[in-house]
Design an enzyme around this catalytic site. Structure first.
Site, PDB file in Angstrom:
ATOM      1  N   GLY A 198     -72.125  36.064 -80.074  1.00 32.82           N
ATOM      2  CA  GLY A 198     -73.028  36.634 -81.085  1.00 32.82           C
ATOM      3  C   GLY A 198     -74.195  37.343 -80.421  1.00 32.82           C
ATOM      4  O   GLY A 198     -74.669  36.908 -79.382  1.00 32.82           O
TER       5      GLY A 198
ATOM      6  N   VAL B  78     -81.759  43.024 -65.421  1.00 29.59           N
ATOM      7  CA  VAL B  78     -80.693  42.963 -64.407  1.00 29.59           C
ATOM      8  C   VAL B  78     -80.620  44.302 -63.665  1.00 29.59           C
ATOM      9  O   VAL B  78     -80.591  44.354 -62.432  1.00 29.59           O
ATOM     10  CB  VAL B  78     -79.334  42.619 -65.067  1.00 29.59           C
ATOM     11  CG1 VAL B  78     -78.176  42.858 -64.105  1.00 29.59           C
ATOM     12  CG2 VAL B  78     -79.336  41.169 -65.564  1.00 29.59           C
TER      13      VAL B  78
ATOM     14  N   ASP C 285     -79.490  30.589 -81.731  1.00 25.69           N
ATOM     15  CA  ASP C 285     -79.426  29.193 -82.195  1.00 25.69           C
ATOM     16  C   ASP C 285     -80.145  28.199 -81.286  1.00 25.69           C
ATOM     17  O   ASP C 285     -80.421  27.080 -81.693  1.00 25.69           O
ATOM     18  CB  ASP C 285     -77.968  28.735 -82.301  1.00 25.69           C
ATOM     19  CG  ASP C 285     -77.205  29.479 -83.375  1.00 25.69           C
ATOM     20  OD1 ASP C 285     -77.827  30.265 -84.094  1.00 25.69           O
ATOM     21  OD2 ASP C 285     -75.993  29.258 -83.489  1.00 25.69           O
TER      22      ASP C 285
ATOM     23  N   THR D 287     -78.677  33.545 -77.207  1.00 23.63           N
ATOM     24  CA  THR D 287     -78.197  33.134 -78.534  1.00 23.63           C
ATOM     25  C   THR D 287     -79.389  32.666 -79.366  1.00 23.63           C
ATOM     26  O   THR D 287     -80.236  31.932 -78.861  1.00 23.63           O
ATOM     27  CB  THR D 287     -77.123  32.024 -78.440  1.00 23.63           C
ATOM     28  OG1 THR D 287     -77.072  31.305 -79.668  1.00 23.63           O
ATOM     29  CG2 THR D 287     -77.394  31.024 -77.347  1.00 23.63           C
TER      30      THR D 287
END
Ligand code: ATP
Length: 320
Positions: free
Chosen positions: A12, A24, A128, A126
């Site tokens: 996700g 990066v 979450d 993420t």
């Protein structure tokens, strides 16, 4: 020393993934490495959709939500034969190591690739916050801001109409979005997998808030996949003094410009991930623990389970 590395986003999407890609590219360039962007996660790797990224490719992406590389799910990546095709593609471009930005599933793919000779480093991306090996994953802070902003607005209208807003937020396996939003918005009730879901208890608490505390609104925050919030809001209307209304925040929680916290986190993690590849390390993931950037083996990260945050529940319960 390695000369060429790849970077991808997978699983996700989360705000701040672009900041991590940029970090990066910029840190790798500063250390003399060439960076290739792999489109749509492991899918683009297998299909050879790979392009060189220079420092200008990532200009003006620091504050952009989503991921400029795209993301996709490729369940077939669990099969060795599919991963072999990915390794062949990487070799075609001379890519010796890869930084993957995503969640647990993305880490598993990175571990398998490392075992096949391509050193990989994972960066937690993420909303979450369900990766226990880091205090924070990239995107969590931004999603929390989005949720708090939405609930503050719901509270305004709930007060005017004497309603109970039942708000579904993301993060089923991890309570953090619901609990942190609960404290931030002064919600009346927070329901997570860890708190449990007892409808009768919730109705009696809501009636207490309504009848005894004389509150003219209530906010109930529920983590996704616990119950059907539309049905639950109807029961609130039936069994309590409040008029219940459901709001599913849904995918708005994934979008938006990353907060400064997420941009800084992404910049620090991206930089460390590049350093690790230069040091010849693979099969590890970066994290932040007590404001220090750390790295641990992916196997260990996957086995780590976040303990329930008793202190935060205590703070929440005392201040309702
Ligand atoms: P989020 O849960 O936040 O969406 P995630 O990284 O956990 O992120 P997944 O869909 O679980 O998302 O995994 C992303 C991709 O990683 C999968 O589509 C697949 O290509 C790869 N992957 C997942 N599990 C494995 C595995 N066991 N072995 C190899 N590759 C895997």
């Amino acid at each position: 020393m390695i000369k060429k590395i790849g970077v991808l986003t997978s699983g996700g999407d989360a705000p701040g993934m672009n900041a991590a890609i940029r970090a990066v590219v910029r840190s790798a360039n500063a250390l003399g490495l060439t960076v290739y962007g792999i489109q749509d996660g492991y899918k683009g790797m297998v299909e050879g959709r790979i392009l060189e990224l220079d420092r200008f490719s990532v200009s003006e992406t620091l504050g952009k939500g989503g991921t400029i590389l795209g993301t996709a799910r490729l369940p077939e990546f669990k099969e060795e034969v599919v991963r072999k095709r990915a390794v062949e593609q990487l070799k075609r471009f001379g890519i010796e190591a890869v930084i993957v930005i995503g969640g647990d599933g993305t880490y598993k793919g990175a571990l398998e690739l490392t075992k096949m000779g391509i050193n990989c480093i994972g960066i937690p991306g993420t909303i979450d916050n369900d990766i226990a090996s880091t205090d924070f994953s990239i995107g969590f802070d931004t999603a929390l801001h989005t949720i708090v902003d939405a609930i503050d607005k719901l509270r305004d209208t709930s007060s005017s109409h004497k309603r109970c807003s039942v708000v579904e937020v993301m993060g089923n396996r991890c309570e953090d979005l619901a609990l942190w939003a609960g404290i931030s918005t002064g919600a009346e009730i927070v329901v997570t997998l860890k708190s449990g879901f007892d409808e009768d208890e919730i109705f009696s608490r809501l009636n207490y808030f309504h009848d005894v505390r004389k509150k003219n609104h209530a906010i109930v925050i529920i983590s996704e996949k616990i119950t059907d919030v539309e049905q639950f809001a109807k029961k609130v209307t039936k069994y309590t003094g409040f008029d219940g209304r459901a709001t599913v925040l849904g995918h708005v929680q994934r979008g938006g410009s990353p907060t400064p916290f997420d941009r800084i986190l992404a910049s620090r993690m991206g930089d460390r991930a590049v350093e690790l590849l230069v040091e010849g390390v693979g099969g590890q993931c970066v994290g932040i623990i007590n404001n220090k950037i750390v790295n641990i083996p992916i196997e260990q990260a996957l086995e780590t389970h976040r303990a329930s945050n008793k202190e935060l529940y205590k703070v929440f319960e005392r201040q309702v």
